[in-house]
Design a protein around this motif. Structure first.
Motif, PDB file in Angstrom:
ATOM      1  N   LYS A 161       0.502 -16.217   7.179  1.00 53.22           N
ATOM      2  CA  LYS A 161      -0.402 -16.670   7.948  1.00 53.22           C
ATOM      3  C   LYS A 161      -0.684 -18.234   7.916  1.00 53.22           C
ATOM      4  CE  LYS A 161      -3.704 -17.920   4.553  1.00 53.22           C
ATOM      5  NZ  LYS A 161      -5.510 -17.768   3.454  1.00 53.22           N
ATOM      6  N   HIS A 162       0.460 -18.935   6.961  1.00 49.02           N
ATOM      7  CA  HIS A 162       0.364 -20.351   6.885  1.00 49.02           C
ATOM      8  C   HIS A 162       2.036 -20.563   7.769  1.00 49.02           C
ATOM      9  CE1 HIS A 162      -2.816 -21.195   6.007  1.00 49.02           C
ATOM     10  NE2 HIS A 162      -3.634 -20.502   4.641  1.00 49.02           N
ATOM     11  N   MET A 163       2.541 -19.489   8.145  1.00 45.73           N
ATOM     12  CA  MET A 163       4.297 -19.375   8.160  1.00 45.73           C
ATOM     13  C   MET A 163       4.720 -20.630   8.956  1.00 45.73           C
ATOM     14  SD  MET A 163       6.891 -16.856   7.504  1.00 45.73           S
ATOM     15  CE  MET A 163       6.520 -16.581   6.016  1.00 45.73           C
ATOM     16  N   LYS A 164       5.282 -21.375   8.879  1.00 45.57           N
ATOM     17  CA  LYS A 164       6.032 -21.297  10.634  1.00 45.57           C
ATOM     18  C   LYS A 164       6.941 -20.301  11.501  1.00 45.57           C
ATOM     19  CE  LYS A 164       7.339 -27.059   9.101  1.00 45.57           C
ATOM     20  NZ  LYS A 164       8.296 -27.120   8.944  1.00 45.57           N
ATOM     21  N   THR A 165       6.087 -20.792  12.267  1.00 40.99           N
ATOM     22  CA  THR A 165       6.639 -20.042  13.774  1.00 40.99           C
ATOM     23  C   THR A 165       8.035 -19.517  13.447  1.00 40.99           C
ATOM     24  OG1 THR A 165       5.004 -20.226  15.042  1.00 40.99           O
ATOM     25  CG2 THR A 165       7.150 -19.174  16.022  1.00 40.99           C
ATOM     26  N   ARG A 166       8.979 -20.808  13.464  1.00 37.49           N
ATOM     27  CA  ARG A 166      10.283 -19.929  13.615  1.00 37.49           C
ATOM     28  C   ARG A 166      10.789 -19.272  11.693  1.00 37.49           C
ATOM     29  NH1 ARG A 166      14.065 -24.965  12.110  1.00 37.49           N
ATOM     30  NH2 ARG A 166      12.963 -25.228  10.204  1.00 37.49           N
ATOM     31  N   ASP A 167      10.396 -18.889  10.954  1.00 43.36           N
ATOM     32  CA  ASP A 167      10.281 -18.866   9.829  1.00 43.36           C
ATOM     33  C   ASP A 167       9.881 -17.659   9.802  1.00 43.36           C
ATOM     34  OD1 ASP A 167      11.371 -20.802   8.238  1.00 43.36           O
ATOM     35  OD2 ASP A 167       9.931 -21.798   7.531  1.00 43.36           O
ATOM     36  N   MET A 168       8.285 -17.067  10.398  1.00 48.53           N
ATOM     37  CA  MET A 168       8.023 -15.475  10.500  1.00 48.53           C
ATOM     38  C   MET A 168       9.125 -15.044  12.385  1.00 48.53           C
ATOM     39  SD  MET A 168       4.272 -15.261  12.343  1.00 48.53           S
ATOM     40  CE  MET A 168       4.427 -15.742  14.028  1.00 48.53           C
ATOM     41  N   ARG A 169       9.233 -15.513  12.696  1.00 46.35           N
ATOM     42  CA  ARG A 169      10.196 -15.006  14.117  1.00 46.35           C
ATOM     43  C   ARG A 169      11.451 -14.490  13.155  1.00 46.35           C
ATOM     44  NH1 ARG A 169      11.461 -19.154  17.100  1.00 46.35           N
ATOM     45  NH2 ARG A 169       8.772 -18.632  18.168  1.00 46.35           N
ATOM     46  N   ASP A 170      11.848 -14.796  12.185  1.00 50.12           N
ATOM     47  CA  ASP A 170      12.987 -14.592  11.673  1.00 50.12           C
ATOM     48  C   ASP A 170      12.996 -13.476  10.401  1.00 50.12           C
ATOM     49  OD1 ASP A 170      14.453 -16.193  12.056  1.00 50.12           O
ATOM     50  OD2 ASP A 170      14.638 -18.171   9.805  1.00 50.12           O
ATOM     51  N   ILE A 171      11.195 -13.382   9.736  1.00 51.90           N
ATOM     52  CA  ILE A 171      11.306 -12.115   9.236  1.00 51.90           C
ATOM     53  C   ILE A 171      10.679 -10.822  10.435  1.00 51.90           C
ATOM     54  CG2 ILE A 171       8.864 -10.780   8.078  1.00 51.90           C
ATOM     55  CD1 ILE A 171       8.698 -13.920   7.139  1.00 51.90           C
ATOM     56  N   PHE A 172      10.374 -10.600  11.486  1.00 51.22           N
ATOM     57  CA  PHE A 172      10.404  -9.975  12.072  1.00 51.22           C
ATOM     58  C   PHE A 172      11.228  -9.171  13.451  1.00 51.22           C
ATOM     59  CE2 PHE A 172       5.734 -11.208  10.961  1.00 51.22           C
ATOM     60  CZ  PHE A 172       5.138 -10.240  11.877  1.00 51.22           C
ATOM     61  N   THR A 173      12.402 -10.164  13.315  1.00 52.52           N
ATOM     62  CA  THR A 173      13.524 -10.110  14.252  1.00 52.52           C
ATOM     63  C   THR A 173      14.489  -8.696  14.011  1.00 52.52           C
ATOM     64  OG1 THR A 173      13.763 -12.155  15.347  1.00 52.52           O
ATOM     65  CG2 THR A 173      15.410 -11.059  14.947  1.00 52.52           C
ATOM     66  N   GLY A 174      14.269  -8.031  14.256  1.00 53.15           N
ATOM     67  CA  GLY A 174      15.153  -6.756  13.975  1.00 53.15           C
ATOM     68  C   GLY A 174      14.267  -5.823  13.152  1.00 53.15           C
ATOM     69  N   GLN A 175      13.562  -5.669  12.947  1.00 52.63           N
ATOM     70  CA  GLN A 175      12.589  -4.716  12.564  1.00 52.63           C
ATOM     71  C   GLN A 175      11.615  -4.188  13.642  1.00 52.63           C
ATOM     72  OE1 GLN A 175      12.977  -4.745   9.173  1.00 52.63           O
ATOM     73  NE2 GLN A 175      14.165  -6.171   9.760  1.00 52.63           N
ATOM     74  N   GLN A 176      11.282  -2.700  13.302  1.00 51.39           N
ATOM     75  CA  GLN A 176      10.806  -1.678  14.147  1.00 51.39           C
ATOM     76  C   GLN A 176       8.850  -1.588  13.401  1.00 51.39           C
ATOM     77  OE1 GLN A 176      11.472  -1.075  16.407  1.00 51.39           O
ATOM     78  NE2 GLN A 176       9.984   0.823  17.363  1.00 51.39           N
ATOM     79  N   VAL A 177       9.419  -1.637  12.064  1.00 52.75           N
ATOM     80  CA  VAL A 177       7.950  -1.790  11.937  1.00 52.75           C
ATOM     81  C   VAL A 177       7.386  -2.572  10.866  1.00 52.75           C
ATOM     82  CG1 VAL A 177       6.107  -0.048  10.680  1.00 52.75           C
ATOM     83  CG2 VAL A 177       8.152   1.240  11.811  1.00 52.75           C
ATOM     84  N   ILE A 178       6.530  -3.339  10.524  1.00 48.64           N
ATOM     85  CA  ILE A 178       6.016  -4.117   9.592  1.00 48.64           C
ATOM     86  C   ILE A 178       4.992  -4.404   9.026  1.00 48.64           C
ATOM     87  CG2 ILE A 178       5.717  -6.946   9.091  1.00 48.64           C
ATOM     88  CD1 ILE A 178       7.334  -6.297  12.397  1.00 48.64           C
ATOM     89  N   TYR A 179       4.161  -3.846   7.547  1.00 49.99           N
ATOM     90  CA  TYR A 179       2.985  -3.598   7.671  1.00 49.99           C
ATOM     91  C   TYR A 179       2.578  -4.927   6.838  1.00 49.99           C
ATOM     92  CZ  TYR A 179       3.087   1.425   7.325  1.00 49.99           C
ATOM     93  OH  TYR A 179       2.452   2.933   7.608  1.00 49.99           O
ATOM     94  N   VAL A 180       1.633  -5.247   6.978  1.00 52.70           N
ATOM     95  CA  VAL A 180       1.452  -6.556   6.757  1.00 52.70           C
ATOM     96  C   VAL A 180      -0.497  -6.518   6.163  1.00 52.70           C
ATOM     97  CG1 VAL A 180      -0.188  -8.927   7.308  1.00 52.70           C
ATOM     98  CG2 VAL A 180       1.872  -7.560   8.494  1.00 52.70           C
ATOM     99  N   TYR A 181      -0.319  -6.989   4.844  1.00 55.27           N
ATOM    100  CA  TYR A 181      -1.355  -6.354   3.821  1.00 55.27           C
ATOM    101  C   TYR A 181      -2.070  -7.587   3.336  1.00 55.27           C
ATOM    102  CZ  TYR A 181       1.446  -2.300   2.745  1.00 55.27           C
ATOM    103  OH  TYR A 181       1.773  -1.075   2.246  1.00 55.27           O
ATOM    104  N   HIS A 182      -3.126  -7.264   4.096  1.00 57.20           N
ATOM    105  CA  HIS A 182      -4.525  -8.329   4.298  1.00 57.20           C
ATOM    106  C   HIS A 182      -5.560  -8.386   3.085  1.00 57.20           C
ATOM    107  CE1 HIS A 182      -8.380  -9.751   6.048  1.00 57.20           C
ATOM    108  NE2 HIS A 182      -7.453 -10.990   5.744  1.00 57.20           N
ATOM    109  N   ASP A 183      -6.135  -8.771   2.267  1.00 55.17           N
ATOM    110  CA  ASP A 183      -6.746  -8.730   0.811  1.00 55.17           C
ATOM    111  C   ASP A 183      -7.829  -9.705   1.309  1.00 55.17           C
ATOM    112  OD1 ASP A 183      -8.016  -7.913  -1.078  1.00 55.17           O
ATOM    113  OD2 ASP A 183      -6.745  -8.136  -2.675  1.00 55.17           O
TER     114      ASP A 183
END
Length: 841
Positions: free
Chosen positions: A552-574
């Motif tokens: 949630k506080h990650m810069k857009t560029r760093d977040m994009r690196d996590i999502f790039t090339g992935q098909q499924v991302i599970y995000v755990y919100h607590d």
């Protein structure tokens, strides 16, 4: 400005000292009777002379200097006093061969400002005001276009007040601000420069006053009494009558301008409190019919009286109660839009939730598991939402003690009339055959919703987000024109708790619960993000599991690196579960925050990580009741079983106790486990060691615990941006013939997917943009499809002043948020009896 006056003086003096071949030196005496230029004289730029200051006690020294010490230099001899009598003037003989200079500040001001000769006596009467550069500059900066005795005096008053325009109302607002804080600077200045009588005369003419001994206190009382007399549908108390102003419209417009101003709202509140105390409003209005007070917005005491009445009706469960044409929900909505009602918004919202809950819980509940789920998805969930919102708003109050009887009633209704009746029906239904085929199961989530997605999909798993909170998120998402949203209900595992629910949401062939209580996904214990990611990648190699807090506080560029090339991302919100477990009474606040966090997160990922497909779901829900669990609600003698929790027990044989049901664990998880899951059929809990879970519990069998949302969101780039709802004038008249006029308007369309609410300020202005009526704040937020239900009527009170029938005046609608005028309609003001009938009273 003053500098221009000095330039005139400077030019005239330089002309005096110009020699033109005359080699005799020149002496020029300037006796400044009022010392008007004492501060300015040294700033004069003289081409051919020096400045010599003459004082009453240095005349002989000056004579000696001019006749003996320096007999060649030209001098301007400046004396900040009147010329002494000839018998007392040591310089009288020098004056015989010198020149006198006269500088009349009033004349210079009149010429510079273009003030007619007939108004010069006004300047002379207040010339001390113009002896100061700063005051004079403020007067000039007002930019008065036409001068007469009134505008000159008003300009000085505005300059002393620090107003930016020559406006009595603006100066008065500033005066009232200072006086309400017991700062008397401006009043002291008015007295110092002989402007006090002018100030009160202007107030008397503007508002229609006739007082022998005016004061700020009287003025404040008169303003509020006049406004209240206009809004209350009854005659005001006799003790108020002497304070009523003749020019009602001017008083109302003035108070409205303060009430609707961000700058002066706090001043308005202070003045209203003062007037309320002095007029004994609370006691004076206590005997009035409440329906006559509904439209009164100038005293907070009115809200107090209405709130007391509403609370009493709700405590009596009188859901059909009304005042005039207003039933309780409509009355609350109306008062929320008033000035003091906005400050009590949480109280009114709490009342709305309470009455809806009282009404909804009067229904009967269906038989059969499928019918219960259908009804819960359609409308029963609203009871849980209203209960949640009731406590959310109650907890926002600084002191909620006055509403404790209502709280107790709502708690009893929710517990006994709702949960006490619905949960036994639910748990009777869950024992039916084939109940696991009624709606999608949580253990089939991946195959049902994720596996076949062609686009990258982000799965947001919000711990403990129950179905009713998901519906609120769904409604908010549906308001976004760039999204296509649908919602379904999914049946969680039983027992319904975090680790088992999180495991069920992962892809698997087999879901198990080991004898030690470990949740196994295809034989692996998935307890944290790393182990869950491993299980996810076993089915989909292009997959990640990440924590919402990390993103949630990650810069857009760093977040994009996590999502790039992935098909499924599970995000755990607590957000919800962690607050429920550690600060139980904050769980409803956490629900509000969770909805906002997920909304913002979807928008951020959509815009920053080129992702369009989202699914929001949960591992389980929860039951929350504000009252602590009583000993009588606890089921004891259970400690000898394998796994004992507050809302479920897992054992080989199952619990044979009243109020407890048992289901096969293998049946629930889709495996061959022969153990039994035991659970209370109501809101009772098993007696366990420790003191946790007094209000917030989950793990058992109830729609609140087991029905979780599945919200599928497709964000699209090409859709139209959200538009703001408009307000339109629907009357055909173009002429105002009465000082009090009612007009009809309509909200252009209902609030919805592509249309957002807006707040407008509606009132009448003259051609120069000055208000001539009260200004009304209107919140356009109706979702009604029927246009007739979106029409509304507003009443305008016009200032009692002279109107030119040949000039145009305008109805103006301004968007409060943007400050943009969205509607401007010309009107003719045909009010032959407005103003003072030609007399300057």
């Amino acid at each position: 400005m003053a500098e221009l006056n000095l330039k005139q003086i400077e030019d005239r003096l330089n002309e005096e000292f110009r020699t033109s071949g005359d080699e005799n030196r020149k002496l020029v005496f300037w006796y400044d009777d009022r010392a008007e230029f004492a501060e300015d004289v040294d700033s004069l730029q003289l081409d051919n002379a020096k400045i010599l200051h003459l004082m009453p006690d240095n005349q002989f020294a000056t004579k000696l200097f001019l006749e003996r010490e320096d007999r060649t230099t030209n001098y301007l001899i400046y004396a900040p006093f009147s010329k002494p009598d000839v018998h007392e003037n040591h310089l009288e003989d020098i004056l015989l061969y010198s020149r006198r200079f006269y500088a009349d500040r009033a004349s210079l001001l009149a010429v510079d400002l273009g003030i007619g000769e007939e108004w010069k006596p006004v300047l002379e009467a207040h010339i001390r005001f113009f002896a100061n550069k700063e005051r004079t500059k403020k007067f000039y900066d007002l930019g008065i276009s036409q001068y007469d005795g009134t505008t000159i005096r008003l300009g000085m008053i505005c300059a002393l007040a620090g107003a930016r325009t020559c406006s009595l109302e603006e100066a008065l607002r500033i005066v009232l601000d200072e006086e309400s804080q017991e700062n008397h600077r401006i009043f002291n200045e008015l007295a110092r420069y002989d402007l006090m009588d002018s100030f009160w005369d202007l107030c008397a003419r503007h508002f229609g006053l006739a007082w022998e001994n005016p004061s700020i206190a009287k003025l404040v009382l008169a303003l509020f009494v006049t406004c209240a007399a206009h809004e209350i549908m009854e005659t005001v108390p006799n003790s108020w009558e002497p304070f009523k102003m003749r020019k009602t419209g001017n008083a109302i417009a003035f108070l409205d301008s303060m009430m609707n101003s961000v700058v002066y709202q706090a001043v308005f509140d202070r003045l209203s409190l003062f007037a309320s105390q002095q007029l004994h409003v609370a006691d004076s209005l206590k005997t009035y019919p409440l329906e006559s007070l509904i439209a009164c917005g100038c005293f907070a005491d009115v809200d107090t009286l209405l709130i007391q009445w509403i609370a009493g009706r709700l405590e009596a469960e009188d859901v059909d109660a009304h005042l005039g044409d207003y039933r309780i929900p409509a009355l609350c909505e109306f008062r929320k839009k008033t000035h003091f009602g906005q400050q009590r918004e949480h109280i009114y919202d709490m009342f709305i939730c309470a009455i809806r809950l009282e009404m909804l819980t009067r229904q009967s509940y269906p038989d059969g598991f499928q019918n219960i789920i259908k009804d819960y998805k359609n409308h029963l969930y609203q009871i849980d939402t209203d209960y949640r919102h009731f406590y959310y708003h109650l907890d926002k109050l600084a002191d909620a003690s006055a509403y404790e009887p209502l709280r107790i009633l709502i708690e009893n209704i929710y517990t006994n009339e709702y949960l006490g009746k619905l949960l036994p029906e639910w748990n009777a239904g869950i024992m039916e055959d084939k109940v696991l085929s009624v709606i999608p199961l949580q253990r089939d989530f991946y195959d049902h919703y994720v596996a076949n997605s062609k686009d990258r999909v982000v799965v947001i798993i919000s711990d403990a987000m129950r179905y009713e909170t998901g519906r609120e998120l769904f409604d908010r998402l549906a308001d976004n024109p760039r999204s296509e949203v649908k919602i379904e209900a999914m049946l969680s595992t039983l027992p319904s708790y975090t680790r088992l629910g999180m495991s069920a949401l992962l892809p698997h062939q087999k879901l198990e619960l080991s004898p030690e209580g470990k949740e196994l996904v295809d034989g692996a214990y998935c307890i944290d993000i790393q182990s869950r990611e491993k299980a996810l990648q076993a089915r989909q190699p292009l997959a990640r599991c990440v924590s919402f807090d990390d993103l949630k506080h990650m810069k857009t560029r760093d977040m994009r690196d996590i999502f790039t090339g992935q098909q499924v991302i599970y995000v755990y919100h607590d957000q919800i579960d962690v607050r429920g477990e550690h600060a139980e009474d904050e769980v409803f606040q956490a629900c509000e925050e969770a909805v906002k966090e997920i909304l913002d997160f979807i928008e951020k990922v959509h815009n920053g990580a080129n992702t369009h497909h989202f699914i929001v779901t949960a591992d389980h829900g929860f039951i929350y009741k504000r009252n602590k669990v009583q000993e009588s609600d606890k089921i004891g003698n259970v400690h000898h079983h394998d796994i004992v929790k507050r809302r479920y027990i897992i054992s080989q044989e199952g619990i044979q106790e009243d109020g407890v049901q048992n289901l096969n664990l293998g049946y629930l998880l889709g495996n061959e486990d022969s153990r039994m899951v035991s659970f209370p059929i109501g809101t009772s809990v098993f007696k366990t060691r420790g003191s946790g879970g007094q209000n917030y519990v989950h793990g058992g069998s109830s729609p609140q615990e087991m029905l979780v949302p599945v919200i599928e969101v497709h964000m699209e780039r090409g859709k139209a941006d959200m538009r703001t709802v408009q307000v339109r004038f629907i009357n055909t008249i173009s002429k105002i013939t009465n000082l009090i006029t009612t007009l009809d308007f309509i909200q252009s369309e209902p609030i919805g997917d592509a249309v957002k609410e807006a707040t407008y300020l509606i009132g009448f202005m003259d051609a120069e943009g000055q208000p001539i009526s009260n200004e009304i704040t209107y919140v356009a937020d109706s979702r009604e499809e029927d246009p007739a239900k979106r029409t509304f009527r507003l009443r305008f009170t016009f200032k009692n002043q002279d109107y030119d029938i040949n000039q145009s005046y305008f109805l103006v609608i301004k968007n409060v948020e943007t400050g943009i005028v969205v509607f401007r309609h010309p009107f003719i003001m045909d009010l032959p009896f407005a103003g003072d009938f030609g007399f300057d009273l």
